[in-house]
Design an enzyme around this catalytic site. Structure first.
Site, PDB file in Angstrom:
ATOM      1  N   ARG A 118      11.552   3.873   3.134  1.00 33.37           N
ATOM      2  CA  ARG A 118      10.799   2.892   4.178  1.00 33.37           C
ATOM      3  C   ARG A 118      12.592   1.963   4.627  1.00 33.37           C
ATOM      4  NH1 ARG A 118       6.016  -1.186   4.500  1.00 33.37           N
ATOM      5  NH2 ARG A 118       4.839   0.959   5.376  1.00 33.37           N
TER       6      ARG A 118
ATOM      7  N   LYS B  96      25.892  -4.664  -1.988  1.00 33.36           N
ATOM      8  CA  LYS B  96      27.392  -4.069  -2.561  1.00 33.36           C
ATOM      9  C   LYS B  96      28.376  -3.676  -0.822  1.00 33.36           C
ATOM     10  CE  LYS B  96      26.717  -3.598  -7.138  1.00 33.36           C
ATOM     11  NZ  LYS B  96      27.446  -2.483  -8.295  1.00 33.36           N
TER      12      LYS B  96
ATOM     13  N   ARG C 117       0.609  -1.557  -0.191  1.00 37.34           N
ATOM     14  CA  ARG C 117      -0.010   0.246   0.140  1.00 37.34           C
ATOM     15  C   ARG C 117       1.027   1.184   0.103  1.00 37.34           C
ATOM     16  NH1 ARG C 117      -2.537  -3.164   1.758  1.00 37.34           N
ATOM     17  NH2 ARG C 117      -0.664  -4.569   3.237  1.00 37.34           N
ATOM     18  N   THR C 118       2.178   1.433   0.857  1.00 36.02           N
ATOM     19  CA  THR C 118       2.205   2.443   0.525  1.00 36.02           C
ATOM     20  C   THR C 118       3.143   3.145  -0.335  1.00 36.02           C
ATOM     21  OG1 THR C 118       2.376   2.086   3.391  1.00 36.02           O
ATOM     22  CG2 THR C 118       4.489   3.653   2.538  1.00 36.02           C
TER      23      THR C 118
ATOM     24  N   HIS D 270       5.067   5.525  11.230  1.00 35.85           N
ATOM     25  CA  HIS D 270       4.795   6.000   9.843  1.00 35.85           C
ATOM     26  C   HIS D 270       3.841   7.303  10.081  1.00 35.85           C
ATOM     27  CE1 HIS D 270       3.335   4.280   6.400  1.00 35.85           C
ATOM     28  NE2 HIS D 270       3.443   2.869   6.826  1.00 35.85           N
TER      29      HIS D 270
HETATM   30  C1  NCD Z   1       2.222  -1.156   8.504  1.00 33.10           C
HETATM   31  C2  NCD Z   1       3.663  -0.904   8.102  1.00 33.10           C
HETATM   32  O1  NCD Z   1       4.189  -1.357   7.470  1.00 33.10           O
HETATM   33  O2  NCD Z   1       4.052   0.085   8.920  1.00 33.10           O
HETATM   34  N1  NCD Z   1       1.956  -1.052   7.059  1.00 33.10           N
HETATM   35  C3  NCD Z   1       1.441  -0.149   6.140  1.00 33.10           C
HETATM   36  O3  NCD Z   1       1.732   0.428   5.981  1.00 33.10           O
HETATM   37  N2  NCD Z   1      -0.107   0.123   5.753  1.00 33.10           N
HETATM   38  C4  NCD Z   1       1.432  -2.082   9.266  1.00 33.10           C
HETATM   39  C5  NCD Z   1       1.808  -3.354   9.539  1.00 33.10           C
HETATM   40  O4  NCD Z   1       2.498  -3.632   8.201  1.00 33.10           O
HETATM   41  O5  NCD Z   1       1.226  -4.371   9.918  1.00 33.10           O
END
Ligand code: NCD
Length: 312
Positions: free
Chosen positions: A111, A90, A61-62, A139
């Site tokens: 991320r 590397k 999703r993100t 997040h």
């Molecule tokens: C979340 C995350 O990556 O922290 N996912 C997201 O971005 N919707 C929640 C999760 O992974 O549980």
């Protein structure tokens, strides 16, 4: 002189960096962006801009909603979804990767498995960094879309009883969400197994810095009178062993039986991915907001990118 919103000029690393007014501004802009999405008109606010997505951890999703948001605003995208295809393999440091990618792009969405990685990266980047999840840290863009969802579903963001359930120790979405909710005067209950309760420093900072008292419980029944139940998955990747994870994997489950005892108008949310904590039989109920919530990722991230990068 640039008319860019001063909000986010350095990026978005923690929800705590935003004032309540700035959060409100994002929610209003998100509402406008939702109209743009629904009208099907392609906006061009970010024409000639490039967003890089550097994802050192899995995401559906993100990353995809950020990419969709950027393209809907007329911008371009570069990046990787799998660090094994990048020079990290590397031995390249995060600092070097970010420094180089800042010369290829106007904003970096990062991320990373390490808490604090986004803030560290911001020290090396020449463009804004958006924290799309740093380990068990934060997040912030998820918290903004969570607030947007609550307001859409409940028509308000105040005076609600909100139960946050699951792995509150490792769940970065709930850390950001709790700080975000603390601005809007709601009753917040943290429901988790004792070992997975929210870190003490977060609970005390909510209390001392924001005046947000938090009820704590191990029992899902503490959510029976909630207006909103925010479920989360047990974050398997943060556990030392599979055996330890399995102790908690099936701790909570929302099903039709539970919902026959809860408030009729309860809203069920989840940042997704869902594992076992919400039974699929719940998906078709009108109270289940988690798929709508995921869809708001696009307009909310459009709003963030536009406020960060647009001259218009
Ligand atoms: C979340 C995350 O990556 O922290 N996912 C997201 O971005 N919707 C929640 C999760 O992974 O549980």
């Amino acid at each position: 002189m640039s008319s860019r919103s001063p909000v986010f000029q350095k990026g978005l690393l923690s929800i705590k960096d935003l004032s309540t007014n700035e959060i409100e501004e994002v929610l209003s802009e998100s509402e406008r962006m939702l109209k743009v999405c629904r009208s099907g008109i392609k906006a061009d606010h970010l024409r000639n801009m490039i967003m890089a997505t550097l994802f050192f951890e899995p995401s559906t999703r993100t990353r995809l909603s950020f990419e969709s948001a950027m393209q809907r605003l007329g911008g371009g995208i570069i990046g990787f979804a799998d660090p094994s295809s990048s020079s990290t393999m590397k031995g390249e440091t995060l600092a070097d990767t970010v420094k180089i990618v800042s010369s290829y792009s106007d904003v970096i969405v990062l991320r990373h498995p390490r808490d604090g990685a986004a803030r560290e990266a911001a020290g090396f980047a020449d463009v804004p960094i958006i924290n799309a999840g740093d380990g068990a840290g934060e997040h912030p863009t998820q918290a903004l879309l969570d607030l947007f969802t609550i307001r859409k579903e409940k028509r308000k963001l105040q005076g609600l009883k909100i139960a946050i359930v699951g792995d509150l120790k490792n769940g970065r979405t709930v850390h950001s969400l709790a700080y975000a909710l603390a601005r809007f005067r709601n009753d917040v209950t943290f429901i988790a197994p004792r070992q997975l309760q929210a870190p003490a420093d977060i609970v005390s900072s909510l209390n001392e810095k924001y005046g947000q008292r938090v009820e704590m419980s191990e029992s899902l029944d503490a959510a029976l009178d909630a207006d909103v139940i925010y479920m989360t998955r047990v974050q398997e990747e943060r556990f030392k062993s599979k055996a330890e994870y399995l102790q908690f994997a099936n701790y909570y489950n929302i099903n039709r039986n539970f919902l026959s005892r809860s408030r009729n108008d309860v809203t069920i949310m989840h940042p997704l991915p869902r594992v076992r904590e919400i039974s699929p039989e719940v998906d078709s109920m009108k109270n289940s907001a988690y798929f709508r919530q995921a869809s708001y990722g696009v307009p909310v991230r459009m709003a963030i990118l536009k406020m960060m990068l647009s001259e218009k």
